[in-house]
Design an enzyme around this catalytic site. Sequence first.
Site, PDB file in Angstrom:
ATOM      1  N   LYS A 164       0.845  -1.208   0.000  1.00 28.34           N
ATOM      2  CA  LYS A 164       0.000   0.000   0.000  1.00 28.34           C
ATOM      3  C   LYS A 164       0.878   1.256   0.000  1.00 28.34           C
ATOM      4  CE  LYS A 164      -1.579   1.588   4.088  1.00 28.34           C
ATOM      5  NZ  LYS A 164      -1.228   2.983   4.336  1.00 28.34           N
ATOM      6  N   ASN A 165       1.908   1.252   0.843  1.00 32.42           N
ATOM      7  CA  ASN A 165       2.707   2.470   1.000  1.00 32.42           C
ATOM      8  C   ASN A 165       3.641   2.749  -0.173  1.00 32.42           C
ATOM      9  OD1 ASN A 165       1.441   2.996   3.361  1.00 32.42           O
ATOM     10  ND2 ASN A 165       3.191   2.566   4.699  1.00 32.42           N
ATOM     11  N   CYS A 173      -4.039  13.111  13.755  1.00 30.86           N
ATOM     12  CA  CYS A 173      -4.664  11.813  13.576  1.00 30.86           C
ATOM     13  C   CYS A 173      -4.407  11.009  14.829  1.00 30.86           C
ATOM     14  CB  CYS A 173      -4.159  11.110  12.327  1.00 30.86           C
ATOM     15  SG  CYS A 173      -2.604  10.309  12.552  1.00 30.86           S
ATOM     16  N   ARG A 224       1.519  14.539  13.412  1.00 34.27           N
ATOM     17  CA  ARG A 224       1.888  14.312  12.011  1.00 34.27           C
ATOM     18  C   ARG A 224       1.829  15.558  11.128  1.00 34.27           C
ATOM     19  NH1 ARG A 224      -0.406   8.488  10.273  1.00 34.27           N
ATOM     20  NH2 ARG A 224       1.618   8.299   9.281  1.00 34.27           N
ATOM     21  N   ASP A 284       5.345   0.437  11.932  1.00 33.95           N
ATOM     22  CA  ASP A 284       4.101  -0.158  11.446  1.00 33.95           C
ATOM     23  C   ASP A 284       3.938  -1.630  11.856  1.00 33.95           C
ATOM     24  OD1 ASP A 284       3.320   2.203  10.348  1.00 33.95           O
ATOM     25  OD2 ASP A 284       3.718   1.657   8.261  1.00 33.95           O
ATOM     26  N   ARG A 289      -8.365  -0.159   5.538  1.00 37.35           N
ATOM     27  CA  ARG A 289      -7.543   0.876   4.890  1.00 37.35           C
ATOM     28  C   ARG A 289      -6.273   0.267   4.310  1.00 37.35           C
ATOM     29  NH1 ARG A 289      -5.582   5.332   8.469  1.00 37.35           N
ATOM     30  NH2 ARG A 289      -4.397   5.565   6.553  1.00 37.35           N
TER      31      ARG A 289
HETATM   32  C1  UD1 Z   1       4.894   6.804   6.409  1.00 30.97           C
HETATM   33  C2  UD1 Z   1       4.005   5.597   6.223  1.00 30.97           C
HETATM   34  C3  UD1 Z   1       3.465   5.118   7.575  1.00 30.97           C
HETATM   35  C4  UD1 Z   1       4.622   4.889   8.558  1.00 30.97           C
HETATM   36  C5  UD1 Z   1       5.542   6.106   8.622  1.00 30.97           C
HETATM   37  C6  UD1 Z   1       6.800   5.866   9.442  1.00 30.97           C
HETATM   38  C7  UD1 Z   1       3.069   5.966   4.025  1.00 30.97           C
HETATM   39  C8  UD1 Z   1       1.876   6.285   3.201  1.00 30.97           C
HETATM   40  N1  UD1 Z   1       2.913   5.957   5.343  1.00 30.97           N
HETATM   41  O1  UD1 Z   1       4.081   7.831   6.964  1.00 30.97           O
HETATM   42  O2  UD1 Z   1       2.748   3.914   7.374  1.00 30.97           O
HETATM   43  O3  UD1 Z   1       4.113   4.646   9.846  1.00 30.97           O
HETATM   44  O4  UD1 Z   1       5.962   6.490   7.294  1.00 30.97           O
HETATM   45  O5  UD1 Z   1       7.484   4.781   8.941  1.00 30.97           O
HETATM   46  O6  UD1 Z   1       4.125   5.681   3.506  1.00 30.97           O
HETATM   47  N2  UD1 Z   1       7.150  14.623  10.488  1.00 30.97           N
HETATM   48  C9  UD1 Z   1       7.298  15.962  10.743  1.00 30.97           C
HETATM   49  N3  UD1 Z   1       7.094  16.849   9.702  1.00 30.97           N
HETATM   50  C10 UD1 Z   1       6.778  16.447   8.440  1.00 30.97           C
HETATM   51  C11 UD1 Z   1       6.638  15.063   8.191  1.00 30.97           C
HETATM   52  C12 UD1 Z   1       6.838  14.177   9.242  1.00 30.97           C
HETATM   53  O7  UD1 Z   1       7.573  16.376  11.874  1.00 30.97           O
HETATM   54  O8  UD1 Z   1       6.623  17.304   7.547  1.00 30.97           O
HETATM   55  C13 UD1 Z   1       7.347  13.641  11.589  1.00 30.97           C
HETATM   56  C14 UD1 Z   1       6.100  12.830  11.896  1.00 30.97           C
HETATM   57  O9  UD1 Z   1       5.223  13.498  12.787  1.00 30.97           O
HETATM   58  C15 UD1 Z   1       6.688  11.572  12.506  1.00 30.97           C
HETATM   59  C16 UD1 Z   1       8.000  11.408  11.730  1.00 30.97           C
HETATM   60  O10 UD1 Z   1       8.298  12.686  11.183  1.00 30.97           O
HETATM   61  O11 UD1 Z   1       6.964  11.749  13.864  1.00 30.97           O
HETATM   62  C17 UD1 Z   1       7.973  10.383  10.630  1.00 30.97           C
HETATM   63  O12 UD1 Z   1       6.849  10.615   9.815  1.00 30.97           O
HETATM   64  P1  UD1 Z   1       6.822  10.265   8.269  1.00 30.97           P
HETATM   65  O13 UD1 Z   1       7.987   9.409   7.909  1.00 30.97           O
HETATM   66  O14 UD1 Z   1       6.612  11.511   7.487  1.00 30.97           O
HETATM   67  O15 UD1 Z   1       5.508   9.392   8.184  1.00 30.97           O
HETATM   68  P2  UD1 Z   1       4.565   9.342   6.934  1.00 30.97           P
HETATM   69  O16 UD1 Z   1       5.373   9.552   5.712  1.00 30.97           O
HETATM   70  O17 UD1 Z   1       3.362  10.159   7.166  1.00 30.97           O
END
Ligand code: UD1
Length: 431
Positions: free
Chosen positions: A22-23, A120, A125, A308, A400
């Site tokens: 999915k990711n 969320c 996030r 995850d 999902r």
């Molecule tokens: C992706 C995965 C999700 C997984 C996560 C961590 C997808 C669609 N989802 O989510 O399943 O749990 O990686 O492996 O691929 N952060 C910030 N600012 C930002 C972006 C992120 O502070 O602009 C922080 C987040 O709050 C979190 C950390 O960075 O604490 C990692 O998040 P991130 O790697 O961005 O997660 P996702 O990409 O949303």
Amino acid sequence: MDKFVIRGGNPLLGTIRVGGAKNAALPCIAAALLTDEPVILENIPQVRDIETTRKLLTAMGAEVELGYGRAQHRTTISCRNLASPEASYELVKTMRASTLVLGPLVARCGRARVSLPGGCAIGARPIDLHIKGLERLGAKITQDHGYVEASAERLKGGEIVFDKITVTGTEDLLMAATLAEGETIMQNCAREPEVEDLANLLIKMGAQIEGAGTSTIRIKGVNKLHGAKHAIIPDRIEAATFIIAGALTGGDLNVVGCDPQHLGALLRKLEETGVKTKQTADSVRVMGDNPLKAADIVTEEYPGFPTDAQAQYMALTTQAEGTSIITENIFENRFMHAQELVRMGANIKIEGRRAIVRGKSPLSGAAVLASDLRASASLVLAALVADGETIIDRVYHIDRGYENIEEKLRGVGAQIRRIGEILPKKAAVRA
Ligand code: UD1
């Protein structure tokens, strides 16, 4: 709202197949926005988040064709005309990964309007790193009424150093940079296999990318990308869920269609807990005939132990002899499954980012509530070894990200069925 009814006690035996990730599928679908030619994607899982992404693209004017029958996991996306480069709150609020359209839309259309995702269940996030990165590529960003608006006549290559590793942030900016003028160097990138899969699709589309899968990615911008055909990598989290299920139930389960190379941290940890596994290039056989021993984990970015799979691993540790300490480093509020596991008889204490699990405690079936995607998976696993019947409410969370999980588990001996909500008579007549 659907529920799962699960009767525990059966070891999982036989073969279970893993679907596409999915990711990886989510950013690959978003990548189709970068070209006016069709992009054909294979091995797309049929899960709710993919459906949401299709809706998102269709609302912008894309044509999304779904495969049927044997080709049911194929999708053709054609973004010839993008009438409105916008992602509305209605869709973004159900799936944070909708932010993945931001980079491709500015790069291709010169502007994008995307709703801010908001909080969320598993934490705040934010998307500040996506925004900062786009600004480094020359986009002008404004925020009002809950939306981010980005514009740039043409993005310009630049140097982006991520303050924190972000998976979708790396993917969003990687896509944006493919059409920017000049070279972009991104440092402290996510190294997840899903980032590499996206890069492989983009390269097939004509992008010039080096280093995806490492922490430094270099992109030479091109004027135009073209159509391509690509098969999505296997879902390592679905595989991890099944492998843990096999170990937890004391089964003998062959998890096929996965890539064991993406599962290193989990497989090493399982060895520590006394679980035996045998691997081939595309399968992991898990033999759970030894008593389980406690082992600590710390979630980290890839190649570390994936956040995850943390919830599913916690279900396993409730049945291991001794104390396991689970440290969640990626998200600040990702222990909601713990209180439900406690209701089933587990001994778990939460101290900030650490969960202390004392095993082994017998679990007993109970009515429990799924709070997010992976938390739901952990409750399913716990229910498979609980005494009696467990009813899991709000399984839309699991839909999902898992395709037909109940059918797949039933196929290897689990007693699991889905029931729809029984409406009171009056409401049913009105409906
Ligand atoms: C992706 C995965 C999700 C997984 C996560 C961590 C997808 C669609 N989802 O989510 O399943 O749990 O990686 O492996 O691929 N952060 C910030 N600012 C930002 C972006 C992120 O502070 O602009 C922080 C987040 O709050 C979190 C950390 O960075 O604490 C990692 O998040 P991130 O790697 O961005 O997660 P996702 O990409 O949303």
